[in-house]
Design a protein around this motif. Sequence first.
Motif, PDB file in Angstrom:
ATOM      1  N   HIS A   1     -14.562  30.320  -8.573  1.00 24.21           N
ATOM      2  CA  HIS A   1     -15.209  30.655  -7.299  1.00 24.21           C
ATOM      3  C   HIS A   1     -14.195  30.582  -6.156  1.00 24.21           C
ATOM      4  O   HIS A   1     -14.210  31.414  -5.238  1.00 24.21           O
ATOM      5  N   GLN A   2     -13.301  29.596  -6.222  1.00 27.29           N
ATOM      6  CA  GLN A   2     -12.259  29.483  -5.205  1.00 27.29           C
ATOM      7  C   GLN A   2     -11.296  30.666  -5.275  1.00 27.29           C
ATOM      8  O   GLN A   2     -10.896  31.223  -4.243  1.00 27.29           O
TER       9      GLN A   2
ATOM     10  N   THR B   1     -10.481  33.462  -2.409  1.00 25.41           N
ATOM     11  CA  THR B   1      -9.115  33.737  -1.975  1.00 25.41           C
ATOM     12  C   THR B   1      -8.818  35.228  -2.029  1.00 25.41           C
ATOM     13  O   THR B   1      -8.211  35.793  -1.103  1.00 25.41           O
TER      14      THR B   1
END
Length: 266
Positions: free
Chosen positions: A132-133, A137
Amino acid sequence: MFIEANGIQMHYELDGNPNRPWLTMVTGITNDTTMWVDQVAALKDDFHILRYDLRGQGKSSATPAPYSIELLSADLIALWDALGIQQSHLTGLGLGASIALAMGVHHSERLLSLLPCCCRAKMVPEFAAMWHQLMATVKQGGIEAIVENTAQRWFSESFKQAYPEKLEAVRQMIRGTSTEGYLGVVSAFVGLDVEDQLGQIKVPTMLMGGAEDKVGGPEPIMREIAQKIPNAYYTPVPGAAHIANLQNPAGFNEIMKSFLLKVSQG
């Protein structure tokens, strides 16, 4: 070569011996068909080899996210149908191997054998958080924002120091992924959940993984997957982390070829 399958233009390559059984190689996230070059060289005399780029990866066209494992599996079935392939040995790495597991669960009748590499069968919260990060990004900064992080994560420190030119080739492969395609395949991976259905796989199966893989397909997880598939087993690739076929191609090829020839010869 390109062909329309399941509503998209899919890029694929054919190699090897047309008189031998089919072997299909499925790429992973930010991979393209070039990742299998060393395996094609080792297996081309004994198999008719199909490589292809997943939807939104490499040269295959992208559609808007989200994708699903079911959609990516349907892409492969449509590609096989378009090329007239009734049955094939099936291998994949990373997300490609997770797709292969789903194919084993839902389409065993189309498989000769199954060889998933460096993978998982179910997404778990702590691993999903990383993805998810990464999606956040990429939404903000495009693919370039995750090139270095991804390339560094895939290999052991000793390999990165010894082969800087190979690391640079991997960076270039990652850069070939569209933002739309990245978000699509990662959304499919985050939704992965075939673990409870692995007992339905009906074909000879061997799992492979880099002995030094700590994140993508760690040995304890790979062994657990193998235990849930009837008569399956796990073989570690020494001296390799997550992208085991690039880090130790000779060791990877020896294990893969031995299994495939044994299965082919009955």
